[in-house]
Design a protein around this motif. Sequence first.
Motif, PDB file in Angstrom:
ATOM      1  N   ARG A  51      -2.259 -34.106 -47.512  1.00 49.16           N
ATOM      2  CA  ARG A  51      -3.237 -33.045 -47.159  1.00 49.16           C
ATOM      3  C   ARG A  51      -4.104 -33.465 -45.894  1.00 49.16           C
ATOM      4  O   ARG A  51      -4.089 -34.594 -45.162  1.00 49.16           O
ATOM      5  CB  ARG A  51      -4.111 -33.180 -48.058  1.00 49.16           C
ATOM      6  CG  ARG A  51      -3.536 -32.788 -49.891  1.00 49.16           C
ATOM      7  CD  ARG A  51      -3.125 -31.413 -50.011  1.00 49.16           C
ATOM      8  NE  ARG A  51      -3.915 -30.697 -50.186  1.00 49.16           N
ATOM      9  CZ  ARG A  51      -4.371 -30.368 -51.266  1.00 49.16           C
ATOM     10  NH1 ARG A  51      -4.363 -31.137 -52.321  1.00 49.16           N
ATOM     11  NH2 ARG A  51      -5.425 -29.211 -51.521  1.00 49.16           N
ATOM     12  N   GLU A  52      -4.641 -32.325 -45.360  1.00 48.65           N
ATOM     13  CA  GLU A  52      -5.514 -32.410 -43.926  1.00 48.65           C
ATOM     14  C   GLU A  52      -7.043 -32.179 -43.988  1.00 48.65           C
ATOM     15  O   GLU A  52      -7.372 -31.127 -44.775  1.00 48.65           O
ATOM     16  CB  GLU A  52      -4.548 -31.943 -42.949  1.00 48.65           C
ATOM     17  CG  GLU A  52      -4.769 -30.681 -42.980  1.00 48.65           C
ATOM     18  CD  GLU A  52      -3.810 -29.887 -41.743  1.00 48.65           C
ATOM     19  OE1 GLU A  52      -4.310 -28.952 -41.177  1.00 48.65           O
ATOM     20  OE2 GLU A  52      -2.957 -30.629 -41.192  1.00 48.65           O
ATOM     21  N   GLN A  53      -7.556 -32.518 -42.896  1.00 46.77           N
ATOM     22  CA  GLN A  53      -9.001 -31.918 -42.769  1.00 46.77           C
ATOM     23  C   GLN A  53      -8.854 -31.491 -41.107  1.00 46.77           C
ATOM     24  O   GLN A  53      -7.819 -31.884 -40.508  1.00 46.77           O
ATOM     25  CB  GLN A  53      -9.990 -33.017 -42.693  1.00 46.77           C
ATOM     26  CG  GLN A  53      -9.913 -34.250 -42.025  1.00 46.77           C
ATOM     27  CD  GLN A  53     -11.160 -35.022 -42.033  1.00 46.77           C
ATOM     28  OE1 GLN A  53     -12.151 -34.635 -42.880  1.00 46.77           O
ATOM     29  NE2 GLN A  53     -10.936 -36.206 -41.972  1.00 46.77           N
ATOM     30  N   SER A  54      -9.590 -30.450 -40.669  1.00 45.44           N
ATOM     31  CA  SER A  54      -9.669 -30.043 -39.405  1.00 45.44           C
ATOM     32  C   SER A  54     -10.945 -29.530 -38.917  1.00 45.44           C
ATOM     33  O   SER A  54     -11.753 -29.137 -39.706  1.00 45.44           O
ATOM     34  CB  SER A  54      -8.658 -29.030 -39.217  1.00 45.44           C
ATOM     35  OG  SER A  54      -8.920 -27.786 -40.086  1.00 45.44           O
ATOM     36  N   PHE A  55     -11.232 -29.544 -37.708  1.00 42.99           N
ATOM     37  CA  PHE A  55     -12.473 -29.014 -37.083  1.00 42.99           C
ATOM     38  C   PHE A  55     -12.295 -28.420 -35.474  1.00 42.99           C
ATOM     39  O   PHE A  55     -11.133 -28.784 -35.052  1.00 42.99           O
ATOM     40  CB  PHE A  55     -13.599 -29.773 -37.243  1.00 42.99           C
ATOM     41  CG  PHE A  55     -13.370 -31.019 -36.249  1.00 42.99           C
ATOM     42  CD1 PHE A  55     -13.924 -31.228 -34.894  1.00 42.99           C
ATOM     43  CD2 PHE A  55     -12.553 -32.452 -36.680  1.00 42.99           C
ATOM     44  CE1 PHE A  55     -13.802 -32.281 -33.994  1.00 42.99           C
ATOM     45  CE2 PHE A  55     -12.528 -33.349 -35.847  1.00 42.99           C
ATOM     46  CZ  PHE A  55     -12.987 -33.569 -34.484  1.00 42.99           C
ATOM     47  N   ALA A  56     -13.138 -27.388 -35.391  1.00 45.21           N
ATOM     48  CA  ALA A  56     -13.077 -27.277 -34.012  1.00 45.21           C
ATOM     49  C   ALA A  56     -13.884 -27.870 -33.071  1.00 45.21           C
ATOM     50  O   ALA A  56     -15.044 -28.079 -33.204  1.00 45.21           O
ATOM     51  CB  ALA A  56     -13.653 -25.728 -33.733  1.00 45.21           C
ATOM     52  N   VAL A  71      -8.611 -32.575 -24.772  1.00 44.99           N
ATOM     53  CA  VAL A  71      -9.156 -31.933 -25.843  1.00 44.99           C
ATOM     54  C   VAL A  71      -9.847 -30.764 -24.992  1.00 44.99           C
ATOM     55  O   VAL A  71     -10.847 -31.190 -24.127  1.00 44.99           O
ATOM     56  CB  VAL A  71     -10.301 -32.666 -26.613  1.00 44.99           C
ATOM     57  CG1 VAL A  71     -10.988 -32.039 -27.606  1.00 44.99           C
ATOM     58  CG2 VAL A  71      -9.657 -33.842 -27.254  1.00 44.99           C
ATOM     59  N   ALA A  72      -9.645 -29.298 -25.405  1.00 42.92           N
ATOM     60  CA  ALA A  72     -10.584 -28.379 -24.770  1.00 42.92           C
ATOM     61  C   ALA A  72     -11.573 -27.969 -25.751  1.00 42.92           C
ATOM     62  O   ALA A  72     -11.488 -28.005 -26.927  1.00 42.92           O
ATOM     63  CB  ALA A  72      -9.505 -27.301 -24.211  1.00 42.92           C
ATOM     64  N   PRO A  73     -12.692 -27.027 -25.198  1.00 36.12           N
ATOM     65  CA  PRO A  73     -13.542 -26.465 -26.015  1.00 36.12           C
ATOM     66  C   PRO A  73     -12.846 -25.548 -27.100  1.00 36.12           C
ATOM     67  O   PRO A  73     -12.013 -24.892 -26.678  1.00 36.12           O
ATOM     68  CB  PRO A  73     -14.485 -25.820 -25.235  1.00 36.12           C
ATOM     69  CG  PRO A  73     -14.370 -26.320 -23.910  1.00 36.12           C
ATOM     70  CD  PRO A  73     -12.850 -26.916 -23.717  1.00 36.12           C
ATOM     71  N   GLY A  74     -13.225 -25.687 -28.426  1.00 35.35           N
ATOM     72  CA  GLY A  74     -12.631 -24.885 -29.310  1.00 35.35           C
ATOM     73  C   GLY A  74     -11.305 -25.309 -29.910  1.00 35.35           C
ATOM     74  O   GLY A  74     -10.610 -24.633 -30.952  1.00 35.35           O
ATOM     75  N   ASP A  75     -10.696 -26.418 -29.230  1.00 33.46           N
ATOM     76  CA  ASP A  75      -9.353 -26.678 -29.807  1.00 33.46           C
ATOM     77  C   ASP A  75      -9.403 -27.459 -31.301  1.00 33.46           C
ATOM     78  O   ASP A  75     -10.602 -27.667 -31.754  1.00 33.46           O
ATOM     79  CB  ASP A  75      -9.106 -28.128 -28.976  1.00 33.46           C
ATOM     80  CG  ASP A  75      -8.012 -27.734 -27.862  1.00 33.46           C
ATOM     81  OD1 ASP A  75      -7.808 -26.555 -27.750  1.00 33.46           O
ATOM     82  OD2 ASP A  75      -7.704 -28.425 -27.067  1.00 33.46           O
ATOM     83  N   LEU A  76      -8.418 -27.139 -32.080  1.00 34.22           N
ATOM     84  CA  LEU A  76      -8.417 -27.372 -33.382  1.00 34.22           C
ATOM     85  C   LEU A  76      -7.867 -28.961 -33.421  1.00 34.22           C
ATOM     86  O   LEU A  76      -6.917 -29.462 -33.296  1.00 34.22           O
ATOM     87  CB  LEU A  76      -7.591 -26.525 -34.250  1.00 34.22           C
ATOM     88  CG  LEU A  76      -7.390 -26.908 -36.030  1.00 34.22           C
ATOM     89  CD1 LEU A  76      -8.968 -26.504 -36.333  1.00 34.22           C
ATOM     90  CD2 LEU A  76      -6.385 -26.006 -36.566  1.00 34.22           C
ATOM     91  N   VAL A  77      -8.717 -29.774 -34.127  1.00 33.47           N
ATOM     92  CA  VAL A  77      -8.538 -30.991 -34.199  1.00 33.47           C
ATOM     93  C   VAL A  77      -8.161 -31.363 -35.681  1.00 33.47           C
ATOM     94  O   VAL A  77      -8.890 -31.062 -36.584  1.00 33.47           O
ATOM     95  CB  VAL A  77      -9.486 -32.063 -34.003  1.00 33.47           C
ATOM     96  CG1 VAL A  77      -9.143 -33.742 -34.195  1.00 33.47           C
ATOM     97  CG2 VAL A  77      -9.925 -31.878 -32.541  1.00 33.47           C
ATOM     98  N   ARG A  78      -6.719 -31.892 -35.920  1.00 33.61           N
ATOM     99  CA  ARG A  78      -6.262 -32.001 -37.416  1.00 33.61           C
ATOM    100  C   ARG A  78      -6.004 -33.455 -37.549  1.00 33.61           C
ATOM    101  O   ARG A  78      -5.165 -34.187 -36.844  1.00 33.61           O
ATOM    102  CB  ARG A  78      -5.034 -31.189 -37.535  1.00 33.61           C
ATOM    103  CG  ARG A  78      -5.116 -29.372 -37.544  1.00 33.61           C
ATOM    104  CD  ARG A  78      -4.066 -28.733 -37.227  1.00 33.61           C
ATOM    105  NE  ARG A  78      -2.886 -29.456 -38.067  1.00 33.61           N
ATOM    106  CZ  ARG A  78      -1.764 -29.426 -37.183  1.00 33.61           C
ATOM    107  NH1 ARG A  78      -1.751 -29.453 -35.873  1.00 33.61           N
ATOM    108  NH2 ARG A  78      -0.769 -30.109 -37.967  1.00 33.61           N
TER     109      ARG A  78
END
Length: 674
Positions: A587-592, A649-656
């Motif tokens: 499973r994963e977690q993610s954030f912008a 990494v750009a603003p708003g990129d989704l980091v998973r």
Amino acid sequence: MRRPPRTRLLLWHATAALPVLGAAAAFYGPALARTGGVWPAPLDDVYIHFGFARAAALGHPLSWIPGNGYSSGGTSLIYPLALAPGYLLGFRGPWLGLFAALLACAALLDLCSSLRRLLEPRGPGAATARWVAWVAPLFVVAVPLLDWSWFSGMEVALLGAVLGRALVAVRRAELAPPWRRPAEQRRAGLLAALLVATRPEAVALAAPLAVAVAHAAGSLSAAAALARASLPTALLLAAQAAANRAFTGEWGAAGAVRKLVLSNPYPTPLEKAVEVLKNLTALRVQALEAALGGPSVALILPLLGLVAALDRRTRRLAVPLLIGAYGSLLLVALNTTARFQNLRYAAPALAMLLVAAALGTEALARRGRLAAGVAAALAVAALAAPSAWFARQIDHFARSSANIAGQQVEVARRLGARAPRPRRVLLGDAGAIPYLSGMPAIDGLGLGGYRGMPFARASVHGVPAVVELIERLDAAERPDVFALYPSWWGGLADVFGRRVDAVKIEDNVMCAADEKVIYEADWSALAPPGERREGALDAVDIADLVDERAHGYAFAAPRGGWVVGAVLRDDGGAPRFDAGRLIPEGREQSFAAGVAARGPAVLALRTDGGGPIALGVAVGRPAEDEVRVEVPERPADRWSEIRVPLREVAPGDLVRIRSLQGTFRSFHVWLLRP
């Protein structure tokens, strides 16, 4: 509806007062004896209403405690406003309960009066049905389980009064001449909205009542009638939702966020459905069968309600009542506490069912002498069957009141007597403690509300998420004492508190535990508010719901993302608290990403001790570009950090961040300058 002669009306009121006041005395008398003179309140929630009432009287409506800000945690919007005049008149402390008792008796007599107006026979068969209006008060007080709630100090009796008036308004809208009908339809709509403002699950009755008004529009437009009858409720719900969103960030009320089965992010849909079915079964067996005298006689009330639904004169009231009764139970079954607190959430449904049965008795009695005899026999059986429960319910009321007085009221007294006076107390959905001690408080379960912070949502996710919100407060604003049940607050009371006092009761039938403990707080392991790591481009404090919401954080749910907390040593050797989430394998977690500009960065992940794990990290790219990170075993007594270089990494990129091997215990995330 014609008025009866004045003498007969006065006699009816005198006879109606006997069962209502007699039932009140039967419940309050033994309870007063058990509490030692403290006005009886069988639920601590009564004092929550008192807190809202005091705040309203002091010029802070919709606040639990002045200074805490807007709260959506009150189960009734208007009941505290009805109690506020009592506070202004001098009914202070527990004695506001006496005013609530007087209000309850007046509300029940008003319900009886509304029933009389609805049951006064007219037209053919009036002679054989005239007696039904005289026994109407018996329908109101015949069920001991409902009487427990009528006289509890909660909003149920007020709901009964509004229910009666709403039904009378619907009848008036039906019988009014065309030129007066629009005004009567609007009146019915306003009272239906008032029902929902008294108890939210009354929406199950308000909606079919609006349809009934439209059905009785006659020569007028049915669509216009439906709008007049439904628009006030729709506007009320929309205004409440908008206020909740504006002041708390949630569309729903705090009670819904905290208590509804659907709010829990961890169970699967099937597990939630099973919980709802358990609630429905308990409500059916205990409230609609046992409380009414058992399975064989419990069917009489809905049978009489069905008679009313089939009768031309009463169907426009009976059908909404039956839909409302069973619809409200369906809504209540979504509440995780539906099976507890002596089934108080079933009280509105019982009230609607009894009113429908009274209408059915009158409808059957109008069919002639033989039918009137059958109606009388059925009414006697239905009203007599629950009477075996009177002694048990009266005793339970008294014991519950003794529990609240012996524990919650006593804790309030002890806190109020402490020197120096505590600054603020942390508690869990406890009404008597802040109300009687006069002390500022934070409700860790979130129903009291505190400056728009999502305590209700955090308490559903887990105790460490509540601690994360406290960490956001200035040190001088954090509670310096707790009054908590230790079993409810593991990871808070035992980690941040030092036990200094406790109140233990015997014969506990109502409190969440027999012992409530007072702690002195030590928040030294919390980070200073607004702390920022040097070189950080962005940071996400996992399990801090404010931070998670700001970053569009998502975790693996259901069956994942459980909140945990720990106090471990940081790089300087000092103990430091942090909360996090468990991300199961696969499973994963993610954030912008909240970085200011595009560029390289280092992803830093805080975790605790444990065996080797493997993670997959991807930033705004397909899963096949995922970077695999092997994490070795970590020491158990300190925080560890995993570092992953990121090319861009750009603003708003989704980091998973995916757990490839083992369960990842994720506590904090930073994006650092490389």
